[in-house]
Design a protein around this motif. Structure first.
Motif, PDB file in Angstrom:
ATOM      1  N   LEU A 208       0.752  -1.137   0.052  1.00 58.88           N
ATOM      2  CA  LEU A 208       0.229  -0.022  -0.094  1.00 58.88           C
ATOM      3  C   LEU A 208       0.892   1.184  -0.070  1.00 58.88           C
ATOM      4  O   LEU A 208       0.296   2.318  -0.510  1.00 58.88           O
ATOM      5  CB  LEU A 208      -1.065   0.018   1.316  1.00 58.88           C
ATOM      6  N   MET A 209       2.140   1.127   0.361  1.00 57.29           N
ATOM      7  CA  MET A 209       2.985   2.278   0.474  1.00 57.29           C
ATOM      8  C   MET A 209       3.220   2.735  -1.175  1.00 57.29           C
ATOM      9  O   MET A 209       3.387   3.802  -1.338  1.00 57.29           O
ATOM     10  CB  MET A 209       4.342   2.124   1.078  1.00 57.29           C
ATOM     11  N   VAL A 210       3.304   2.020  -2.131  1.00 55.52           N
ATOM     12  CA  VAL A 210       3.563   1.989  -3.269  1.00 55.52           C
ATOM     13  C   VAL A 210       2.812   3.259  -3.937  1.00 55.52           C
ATOM     14  O   VAL A 210       2.983   4.459  -4.419  1.00 55.52           O
ATOM     15  CB  VAL A 210       3.673   0.975  -4.314  1.00 55.52           C
ATOM     16  N   PRO A 211       1.436   3.379  -4.077  1.00 55.56           N
ATOM     17  CA  PRO A 211       0.480   4.211  -4.550  1.00 55.56           C
ATOM     18  C   PRO A 211       0.462   5.453  -3.647  1.00 55.56           C
ATOM     19  O   PRO A 211       0.399   6.526  -4.286  1.00 55.56           O
ATOM     20  CB  PRO A 211      -1.146   3.528  -4.544  1.00 55.56           C
ATOM     21  N   LEU A 212       0.566   5.413  -2.457  1.00 57.33           N
ATOM     22  CA  LEU A 212       0.793   6.190  -1.659  1.00 57.33           C
ATOM     23  C   LEU A 212       1.828   7.377  -1.786  1.00 57.33           C
ATOM     24  O   LEU A 212       1.953   8.567  -1.737  1.00 57.33           O
ATOM     25  CB  LEU A 212       0.769   6.155  -0.014  1.00 57.33           C
ATOM     26  N   LEU A 213       2.898   6.726  -2.289  1.00 60.83           N
ATOM     27  CA  LEU A 213       4.370   7.233  -2.642  1.00 60.83           C
ATOM     28  C   LEU A 213       4.231   8.016  -3.992  1.00 60.83           C
ATOM     29  O   LEU A 213       4.648   9.201  -4.128  1.00 60.83           O
ATOM     30  CB  LEU A 213       5.597   6.397  -2.562  1.00 60.83           C
TER      31      LEU A 213
ATOM     32  N   PHE B 119      12.437   2.643  -2.062  1.00 60.64           N
ATOM     33  CA  PHE B 119      13.583   1.677  -2.062  1.00 60.64           C
ATOM     34  C   PHE B 119      13.217   0.515  -0.904  1.00 60.64           C
ATOM     35  O   PHE B 119      13.351  -0.555  -1.269  1.00 60.64           O
ATOM     36  CB  PHE B 119      14.790   2.230  -1.801  1.00 60.64           C
ATOM     37  N   ILE B 120      12.928   0.891   0.232  1.00 59.34           N
ATOM     38  CA  ILE B 120      12.658   0.041   1.407  1.00 59.34           C
ATOM     39  C   ILE B 120      11.367  -0.806   1.132  1.00 59.34           C
ATOM     40  O   ILE B 120      11.508  -1.976   1.330  1.00 59.34           O
ATOM     41  CB  ILE B 120      12.452   0.888   2.639  1.00 59.34           C
ATOM     42  N   SER B 121      10.296  -0.154   0.522  1.00 58.62           N
ATOM     43  CA  SER B 121       9.155  -1.150   0.247  1.00 58.62           C
ATOM     44  C   SER B 121       9.283  -2.083  -1.010  1.00 58.62           C
ATOM     45  O   SER B 121       9.214  -3.224  -0.804  1.00 58.62           O
ATOM     46  CB  SER B 121       7.906  -0.022  -0.072  1.00 58.62           C
TER      47      SER B 121
ATOM     48  N   LYS C 249      14.548 -13.038   2.338  1.00 56.55           N
ATOM     49  CA  LYS C 249      15.542 -12.751   3.440  1.00 56.55           C
ATOM     50  C   LYS C 249      15.706 -11.264   3.740  1.00 56.55           C
ATOM     51  O   LYS C 249      16.377 -10.750   3.103  1.00 56.55           O
ATOM     52  CB  LYS C 249      16.577 -13.591   3.228  1.00 56.55           C
ATOM     53  N   GLN C 250      14.979 -10.815   4.779  1.00 53.19           N
ATOM     54  CA  GLN C 250      14.980  -9.356   5.083  1.00 53.19           C
ATOM     55  C   GLN C 250      15.942  -9.131   6.273  1.00 53.19           C
ATOM     56  O   GLN C 250      15.984  -9.747   7.133  1.00 53.19           O
ATOM     57  CB  GLN C 250      13.572  -8.912   5.373  1.00 53.19           C
ATOM     58  N   ASN C 251      16.683  -7.923   5.982  1.00 53.19           N
ATOM     59  CA  ASN C 251      17.513  -7.524   7.147  1.00 53.19           C
ATOM     60  C   ASN C 251      17.252  -6.086   7.329  1.00 53.19           C
ATOM     61  O   ASN C 251      17.218  -5.028   6.777  1.00 53.19           O
ATOM     62  CB  ASN C 251      19.171  -7.411   6.441  1.00 53.19           C
ATOM     63  N   ILE C 252      16.679  -6.138   8.737  1.00 55.10           N
ATOM     64  CA  ILE C 252      16.019  -4.866   9.289  1.00 55.10           C
ATOM     65  C   ILE C 252      17.315  -3.700   9.760  1.00 55.10           C
ATOM     66  O   ILE C 252      17.150  -2.703   9.620  1.00 55.10           O
ATOM     67  CB  ILE C 252      15.190  -4.995  10.569  1.00 55.10           C
ATOM     68  N   LYS C 253      18.566  -4.370   9.618  1.00 53.71           N
ATOM     69  CA  LYS C 253      19.575  -3.171   9.796  1.00 53.71           C
ATOM     70  C   LYS C 253      19.675  -2.312   8.319  1.00 53.71           C
ATOM     71  O   LYS C 253      20.400  -1.297   8.628  1.00 53.71           O
ATOM     72  CB  LYS C 253      20.966  -4.091  10.135  1.00 53.71           C
ATOM     73  N   LEU C 254      19.298  -2.627   7.497  1.00 56.41           N
ATOM     74  CA  LEU C 254      19.263  -1.860   6.424  1.00 56.41           C
ATOM     75  C   LEU C 254      18.442  -0.584   6.571  1.00 56.41           C
ATOM     76  O   LEU C 254      19.034   0.595   6.254  1.00 56.41           O
ATOM     77  CB  LEU C 254      18.630  -2.653   5.156  1.00 56.41           C
ATOM     78  N   ILE C 255      17.517  -0.349   7.308  1.00 56.98           N
ATOM     79  CA  ILE C 255      16.908   0.630   7.576  1.00 56.98           C
ATOM     80  C   ILE C 255      17.583   1.683   8.229  1.00 56.98           C
ATOM     81  O   ILE C 255      17.725   2.901   7.728  1.00 56.98           O
ATOM     82  CB  ILE C 255      15.504   0.436   8.649  1.00 56.98           C
TER      83      ILE C 255
END
Length: 631
Positions: free
Chosen positions: A296-301, A333-335, A343-349
């Motif tokens: 949902l972030m994509v259309p809002l962006l 980019f994050i979305s 495989k997600q790495n929250i340190k990327l944030i």
């Protein structure tokens, strides 16, 4: 709650000092700077600026030194290498005091905030720069957050306790501890006590945190029943609004940007808080929520890009619009990352946000360079349009051949530019050496024989007025209204300050009256008030005297040519006209049954533009007094 004993605090302080010497040194420097600024209230602009820069540098130095300490500890470096890295970080942070100068550049306040944000993010991942350790990263930041809340609570309780004790001594023993004592107390508690207490709780063995699987149940409840419902409400409102503007085919309102960012903050924060338990039984819905959030972030962006783009196209890029664009790109980019990779790495944030924040501080790609070039380009276009760009240099504008509305917009743009970026970025288009101009304006004083310098706010105002006059825009203000526009100011002051009060019994001085004022003497009750600054009314007992200030001012304005003999040649600004007139011209006498009253004006300022049809002069408050004679 169990509070620590004095012995525990002392041992903890010594241990913390040994582990974090640079951090506590910066904390002490910032605390001393804050104390001096509170204690010495009447500082000149230069001293005040250095104290502010010292406090800012101390904040940045503490964060950068802590990041260096965490990095070296996580890598188990030798004492020598660890010391050299921490010393290098401390030296680099200390050098920032010569770079950041908010007294000269308003934008440096934002630069400081960005650097502080970037260094906070650096603290979050400095001990986890290697592969893996995602759970340890989460546990570490959870510990820091809880430690911060505890430090604040202890600091507030300590401050209230000591402040109450000081207040009691004031009351019981007639001591004279003033307000600055409480401010200094707060500075030292925040600067030293809470900082030391917080540092004492920073985990040392960060590698062991990766094995810690504990999770606060209250955190899950807060996230599940507060943050996630709030973000859901936001997204429903925003999606409904997006459908509305698509149907109406209209541009989105500016506020929508803030709402989208709020939704992103709530959503990402909620996902980070529940990250360790997303795989637990009964929590599979969290993965579904995460994917729907990023989807949902994509259309809002897209809506955010349209909202920001419309204003950039019309008004150019400012720092705030730059940050909105950068944040929108980062969120996209994050979305995409969390939607595309399993495989997600929250340190990327924090890592990616830290890098973007640092890139936005200095350099040609920074927020300030990009926005400065954009805003300067708008000024250049105005001069090009009016044929006032000669051989690449600005030439004074002919005020008689320029649209007043366009000129006022240009003045507003110039005002924003000078207050944000100073005069120096305009040097390529100005023939005079702006460094010499800055130095000259910085030495201005209210009294030529005084050593007191003008404040940084007055200096910025002086720079703005200088450039406005230099470019021929001093006839215009930062706003425009066709029916009523203030571009000239007329000040009428009494030539003599000594008044002959012979024959009068009382003098009633309301000063610069803004509403009403009452007083009494010898059984006489007096009340003074004004109506729209045009009519002044004095009531003495049951008698009322009305004084038509507007009529007096209009008489001056209608006969400005006759008033020229009283005009003062030395004017600070071209739009300001000062007249020293005989005292009799600033007096209005009224006679009543029981009293005679003379209204005596010391100074009167009238602002207005007589060339515009139907213009109404503006009558600010006047400095005056009443002389009263009892019959």
């Amino acid at each position: 709650m169990r509070f620590p004993s004095i012995k525990t605090l002392a041992e903890g302080f010594l241990s913390t000092l040994k582990r974090y010497p640079f951090e506590l040194l910066f904390a002490l420097a910032g605390t001393i700077a804050g104390t001096i600024e509170v204690e010495l209230k009447h500082l000149n602009r230069i001293d005040e600026g250095w104290l502010m820069r010292m406090a800012m540098t101390a904040n940045l130095g503490l964060l950068l030194s802590l990041s260096a300490t965490l990095f070296t500890q996580s890598r188990a470096m030798s004492k020598r290498n660890s010391f050299l890295i921490k010393l290098g970080a401390a030296i680099f942070a200390s050098s920032l005091i010569f770079i950041i100068d908010p007294t000269a550049r308003e934008a440096d306040y934002i630069r400081f905030f960005l650097l502080s944000l970037a260094f906070h993010l650096l603290v979050a991942f400095a001990a986890f720069t290697g592969k893996g350790q995602v759970n340890g990263f989460w546990q570490f930041n959870k510990t820091l957050f809880l430690r911060f809340l505890t430090s604040v609570l202890y600091g507030v309780v300590l401050f209230l306790g000591i402040a109450a004790a000081i207040g009691a001594t004031n009351f019981l023993f007639n001591f004279n501890f003033e307000w600055d004592t409480y401010v200094i107390l707060w500075v030292w508690i925040v600067g030293m006590f809470t900082t030391t207490f917080f540092l004492a709780g920073v985990p040392i063995n960060t590698a062991a945190l990766d094995e810690d699987l504990s999770y606060p149940k209250a955190l899950k409840i807060f996230t599940q029943y507060v943050l996630i419902p709030l973000s859901t409400i936001y997204v429903l409102i925003l999606l409904a609004y997006e459908v509305k503007i698509l149907i109406q085919w209209s541009l989105p309102k500016g506020l929508v940007s803030d709402l989208i960012l709020s939704y992103a903050v709530f959503g990402i924060l909620s996902l980070l808080l529940v990250y360790p338990i997303r795989e637990h039984d009964g929590n599979k819905w969290l993965k579904t929520y995460a994917r729907s959030f990023y989807f949902l972030m994509v259309p809002l962006l897209g809506l955010l890009f349209v909202a920001v783009g419309a204003r950039v196209f019309k008004y150019g890029i400012t720092e705030w619009r730059y940050f909105l664009i950068v944040l929108a790109c980062w969120l996209l980019f994050i979305s995409v990352y969390f939607l595309a990779f399993k495989k997600q790495n929250i340190k990327l944030i924090p890592i990616s946000l830290c890098v973007l924040t640092l890139l936005s501080v200095y350099g040609p790609q920074s927020a300030f360079s990009v926005s400065m070039y954009s805003q300067r380009r708008i000024i250049i276009k105005f001069f090009e349009k009016h044929n006032a760009l000669k051989q690449g240099l600005f030439a004074p504008i002919d005020s008689t051949h320029v649209d007043p509305k366009a000129a006022s917009e240009a003045v507003a743009q110039l005002n924003y530019f000078v207050f944000k970026y100073d005069l120096s970025p305009l040097q390529p288009y100005i023939k005079k050496d702006l460094t010499l101009v800055n130095d000259s304006l910085g030495k201005l004083t209210g009294n030529p024989k005084s050593d007191i310098m003008i404040s940084r706010y007055e200096l910025r105002e002086a720079k703005y007025e200088w450039i406005r006059k230099y470019l021929g825009l001093h006839h215009f203000d930062t706003w425009y209204n066709k029916a009523e526009r203030v571009i000239n100011q007329y000040e009428f002051i009494a030539a003599n300050k000594i008044r002959n009060i012979k024959g009068y019994d009382f003098a009633f001085d309301p000063g610069y009256l803004t509403d009403s004022l009452s007083d009494k003497v010898d059984g006489i009750i007096m009340n003074s008030k004004t109506i729209n600054n045009k009519v002044y009314i004095l009531k003495i007992n049951n008698e009322t005297f009305r004084f038509d200030i507007a009529g007096l001012a209009d008489g001056f304005l209608k006969n400005l040519k006759k008033m020229d003999r009283y005009k003062q040649e030395s004017q600070e600004y071209d739009y300001q006209n000062t007249y020293k007139v005989p005292v009799e011209m600033l007096e209005i006498a009224k006679q009543g049954r029981g009293f005679d009253v003379l209204l005596v004006i010391e100074s009167m300022t009238v602002s207005g533009e007589k060339k515009i049809e139907n213009a109404n002069p503006n009558y600010p408050n006047i400095g005056f007094a009443y002389y009263i004679k009892r019959k």
